[in-house]
Design an enzyme around this catalytic site. Structure first.
Site, PDB file in Angstrom:
ATOM      1  N   ARG A   1       0.990  -1.226   0.027  1.00 13.36           N
ATOM      2  CA  ARG A   1      -0.291   0.134  -0.108  1.00 13.36           C
ATOM      3  C   ARG A   1       0.663   1.333  -0.248  1.00 13.36           C
ATOM      4  O   ARG A   1       1.983   0.834   0.538  1.00 13.36           O
ATOM      5  CB  ARG A   1      -1.068   0.288   1.371  1.00 13.36           C
ATOM      6  CG  ARG A   1      -1.437   1.029   1.015  1.00 13.36           C
ATOM      7  CD  ARG A   1      -3.188   0.793   0.246  1.00 13.36           C
ATOM      8  NE  ARG A   1      -4.252   1.657   1.216  1.00 13.36           N
ATOM      9  CZ  ARG A   1      -4.904   2.525   0.043  1.00 13.36           C
ATOM     10  NH1 ARG A   1      -4.966   1.419  -1.032  1.00 13.36           N
ATOM     11  NH2 ARG A   1      -6.444   2.831   0.211  1.00 13.36           N
TER      12      ARG A   1
ATOM     13  N   THR B   1      -9.566   0.356  -9.637  1.00 10.44           N
ATOM     14  CA  THR B   1      -8.735  -0.142  -9.215  1.00 10.44           C
ATOM     15  C   THR B   1      -8.552  -1.582 -10.090  1.00 10.44           C
ATOM     16  O   THR B   1      -9.353  -1.547 -10.967  1.00 10.44           O
ATOM     17  CB  THR B   1      -8.983  -0.297  -7.382  1.00 10.44           C
ATOM     18  OG1 THR B   1      -9.075   0.611  -7.336  1.00 10.44           O
ATOM     19  CG2 THR B   1      -8.067  -1.608  -6.504  1.00 10.44           C
TER      20      THR B   1
ATOM     21  N   ASN C   1      -6.085   4.472  -7.000  1.00 11.85           N
ATOM     22  CA  ASN C   1      -7.561   4.894  -6.253  1.00 11.85           C
ATOM     23  C   ASN C   1      -8.432   5.758  -7.737  1.00 11.85           C
ATOM     24  O   ASN C   1      -9.204   4.260  -7.739  1.00 11.85           O
ATOM     25  CB  ASN C   1      -7.410   6.199  -5.400  1.00 11.85           C
ATOM     26  CG  ASN C   1      -8.354   6.267  -4.235  1.00 11.85           C
ATOM     27  OD1 ASN C   1      -9.020   5.018  -3.934  1.00 11.85           O
ATOM     28  ND2 ASN C   1      -8.205   7.470  -3.600  1.00 11.85           N
TER      29      ASN C   1
ATOM     30  N   SER D   1      -8.095   0.921   3.522  1.00 15.79           N
ATOM     31  CA  SER D   1      -8.323   0.405   2.355  1.00 15.79           C
ATOM     32  C   SER D   1      -9.313  -0.201   1.523  1.00 15.79           C
ATOM     33  O   SER D   1      -9.946  -0.394   3.558  1.00 15.79           O
ATOM     34  CB  SER D   1      -6.854  -0.605   1.166  1.00 15.79           C
ATOM     35  OG  SER D   1      -7.188  -0.810   0.560  1.00 15.79           O
TER      36      SER D   1
ATOM     37  N   GLY E   1     -13.280  -1.345  -6.695  1.00 21.55           N
ATOM     38  CA  GLY E   1     -14.859  -0.393  -6.721  1.00 21.55           C
ATOM     39  C   GLY E   1     -14.910  -0.273  -5.615  1.00 21.55           C
ATOM     40  O   GLY E   1     -16.130   0.170  -5.131  1.00 21.55           O
ATOM     41  N   GLY E   2     -13.642   0.408  -5.090  1.00 28.91           N
ATOM     42  CA  GLY E   2     -13.376   1.412  -3.596  1.00 28.91           C
ATOM     43  C   GLY E   2     -14.157   1.186  -2.869  1.00 28.91           C
ATOM     44  O   GLY E   2     -14.230  -0.277  -2.806  1.00 28.91           O
TER      45      GLY E   2
HETATM   46  N1  GLY Z   1      -7.885   3.183  -3.098  1.00 28.55           N
HETATM   47  C1  GLY Z   1      -9.739   1.946  -3.083  1.00 28.55           C
HETATM   48  C2  GLY Z   1      -9.079   0.676  -2.060  1.00 28.55           C
HETATM   49  O1  GLY Z   1      -7.999   0.695  -1.603  1.00 28.55           O
HETATM   50  O2  GLY Z   1     -10.248   0.818  -1.403  1.00 28.55           O
END
Ligand code: GLY
Length: 594
Positions: free
Chosen positions: A130, A405, A425, A476, A497-498
């Site tokens: 990350r 993503t 992101n 995340s 999909g965030g």
């Molecule tokens: N940027 C999306 C996530 O890491 O959840």
């Protein structure tokens, strides 16, 4: 006990609302069905064998090895590596770098991610690569003098970028588990960047859609820009990106975190008041972590630990769902949506409060997964009435819409498996390219809670646990996951999909495990999502029939139609050892193997 009670109440509600009082066998009654019901039963009996055949005759079934990812060119790269005898880690390495070239909206050098590994023998490992907050980042970085978030500062500026982790991560991962020469594995990506590849229709549309944004945010370069509109089949050549990949080929991680590439990144930061320095880059390290695991109705589920909220939330959802008999619900029914939604609401409320970087904040994981706690949470689900999120925890209600993503799943001939999700992101990250290097910077800083209690671009509300601090990893939702059945690999799951990532993975498990769908049926199935705040069920077109919408609204839900939810690229291992790869039909996603 609780499970039985809840199910009785469920069927009570169905009868009351939908007039199903005349289907007594649904309630476990031993009354003989009436004549029309006997006909219906006969129909079911006749249809069961047909359904079983459909379940085993899925498309994309391979016998030895397979890869499924977001772009056909990258899937071809993966198959090539598999055919050369590469293992799942070799494929992951080559595919990740190939996606950085052919899928610039999410494939990346400038982002980060999580990789879950399972060896043939069933040992798991997890790598966290990350992004991190730069050393000079502060908790108030994105706030104005009055303490309010500055519009777009955490999403479309150089300061929005966390220190990239992907290159360090892929090298660390491959060094531990790979078998083939890394310089050779990079040749695929270099060739695709140097000689170009034909873009798809979706990509042409997407590049055209973002053309103005790329232009306005990149006065010093012209990457992904063209004098006329892009068309399907146009060749995308990326010479500057090829140069960076060659530097990585020659010097491994140092080809990115030091030397020419580092210089270009720091120069780009200076151009736009970004924060990343040489020392931020040089000090970046991926971290091996213990994956989080639990069980669901006898299946073992292994997933992403913090700083992903994904694995913990997924296990909470599944544990709450053990109290519900989802196998009794059609995947397109009000009951299915009611229970999934109420479970998702409860778990997302916890996500907001408790999740953050474990190196900075001690997470009460055991308590959050304890039966005692989950029983208390489950008691909040009233089978007759939806909860109100404001009664679960107070908050504000902004809107979510876009996210991006990418995820890929791999199983090799030996049976090793990789589930890897990676991100910059947002779609094309910050939309800012590193001039001279040709890759996009992430806008991952927006995944911090930039002001505790205020929502980010996914509408996710966070608290102090996820506040910005120097060197900290932002929370995340990425949820690379594997599921085992009887000690054997069964599913490899993940999606972009965030905020919808976790609920998509959760629903895929319910659909395959409880509702006996094939992997392809589950992946193609229409999706819905609830995340506590805003207190709304988001749904894809055709996910809810007009009758279901009417009924859900009558029950008190607010519904909001939105675009696609997720692009899940998953694998199911069939009882005969066949590999069912399931690329998501929402995109250009592809499966390859043999
Ligand atoms: N940027 C999306 C996530 O890491 O959840």
């Amino acid at each position: 006990m609780y499970q039985i009670q809840l199910n009785h109440l469920v069927f009570g509600r169905v009868r009351a609302i939908r007039g199903y009082a005349s289907l007594p066998w649904l309630q476990g009654s031993h009354q003989a069905p009436s004549v029309p019901h006997a006909f219906l039963l006969l129909l079911i009996v006749v249809c069961i064998p047909i359904f079983s055949i459909a379940q085993t005759s899925s498309p994309n079934v391979f016998s030895k090895a397979a890869v499924v990812c977001a772009h056909p060119e990258a899937a071809r790269v993966g198959e090539g590596v598999l055919r050369k005898g590469g293992n799942a880690a070799d494929v992951a390495f080559a595919v990740h770098f190939a996606l950085a070239v052919v899928y610039p909206s999410a494939g990346n050098l400038g982002g980060g991610g999580f990789a879950l590994w399972r060896s043939t023998g069933g040992e798991y490992d997890f790598l966290d690569f990350r992004e991190k907050a730069p050393e000079s980042a502060t908790a108030t970085l994105f706030l104005d003098a009055e303490g309010n978030p500055v519009p777009l500062k955490s999403t479309e500026t150089h300061a929005a970028s966390g220190v990239p982790g992907s290159v360090a991560g892929l090298f660390a991962f491959h060094r531990k588990y790979g078998t083939l020469n890394r310089a050779d594995l990079l040749k695929y990506a270099i060739r695709l960047a140097e000689q170009g590849f034909s873009i798809t229709q979706m990509q042409a549309d997407d590049f055209n859609l973002y053309a103005e944004k790329f232009k306005s945010l990149n006065p010093s370069n012209k990457y992904l820009q063209k004098a006329t509109d892009w068309k399907a089949g146009d060749r995308l050549v990326q010479k500057d990106l090829a140069k960076v990949l060659k530097a990585i080929q020659a010097k491994e991680e140092k080809g990115f975190y030091e030397g020419r590439t580092a210089k270009l990144i720091v120069k780009e930061m200076k151009r736009g008041n970004g924060l990343i320095t040489y020392s931020d880059l040089k000090n970046y390290q991926a971290v091996w972590r213990k994956p989080i695991s639990g069980t669901y109705k006898g299946y073992k589920v292994v997933s992403a630990p913090p700083p992903s909220a994904g694995g913990l939330a997924l296990l909470q959802m599944l544990k709450l769902s053990e109290r519900v008999d989802f196998s009794a619900f059609d995947h397109k029914s009000v009951d299915d949506i009611f229970y999934s939604t109420e479970v998702q609401r409860l778990v997302y409320a916890d996500r907001a409060k408790f999740a953050g970087d474990p190196d900075f904040f001690s997470l009460p994981i055991d308590s959050l997964l304890s039966d005692e706690y989950l029983n208390k949470r489950a008691a909040k689900i009233n089978p007759y009435t939806p909860n109100k999120s404001s009664d679960i925890l107070p908050g504000h209600f902004p809107v979510l819409e876009k996210e991006n993503t990418t995820h890929f799943s791999i199983v090799d001939e030996q049976g090793n498996a990789v589930s890897l999700t990676t991100t910059i992101n947002d779609h094309y990250g910050s939309k800012i390219f590193v001039t001279g290097a040709g890759f996009l910077l992430n806008n991952e800083m927006d995944d911090f809670s930039i002001k505790p209690g205020t929502a980010n671009m996914y509408g996710l509300t966070g608290m102090d646990a996820n506040a910005i601090a120097p060197g900290k990893r932002m929370l995340s939702s990425m949820t690379p996951t594997m599921v085992e059945k009887d000690g054997k690999l069964f599913l490899i799951l993940g999606t972009p999909g965030g905020s919808t990532i976790i609920t998509t993975v959760y629903r895929l498990i319910i659909q395959v495990v409880d509702q006996k769908m094939t992997m392809n049926q589950a992946v193609a199935g229409k999706r819905f999502h609830h995340q506590w705040l805003p207190d709304v069920i988001f749904y894809e077109e055709d996910a809810l029939t007009p009758e279901m919408q009417e009924e859900l609204i009558r029950m008190g839900y607010e519904l909001r139609l939105r675009g696609y939810i997720g692009r899940a690229d998953c694998i199911r291992i069939l009882p005969d050892g066949g590999i069912e790869a399931a690329p998501d039909p929402r995109g250009d996603d592809s499966a390859a193997g043999y």
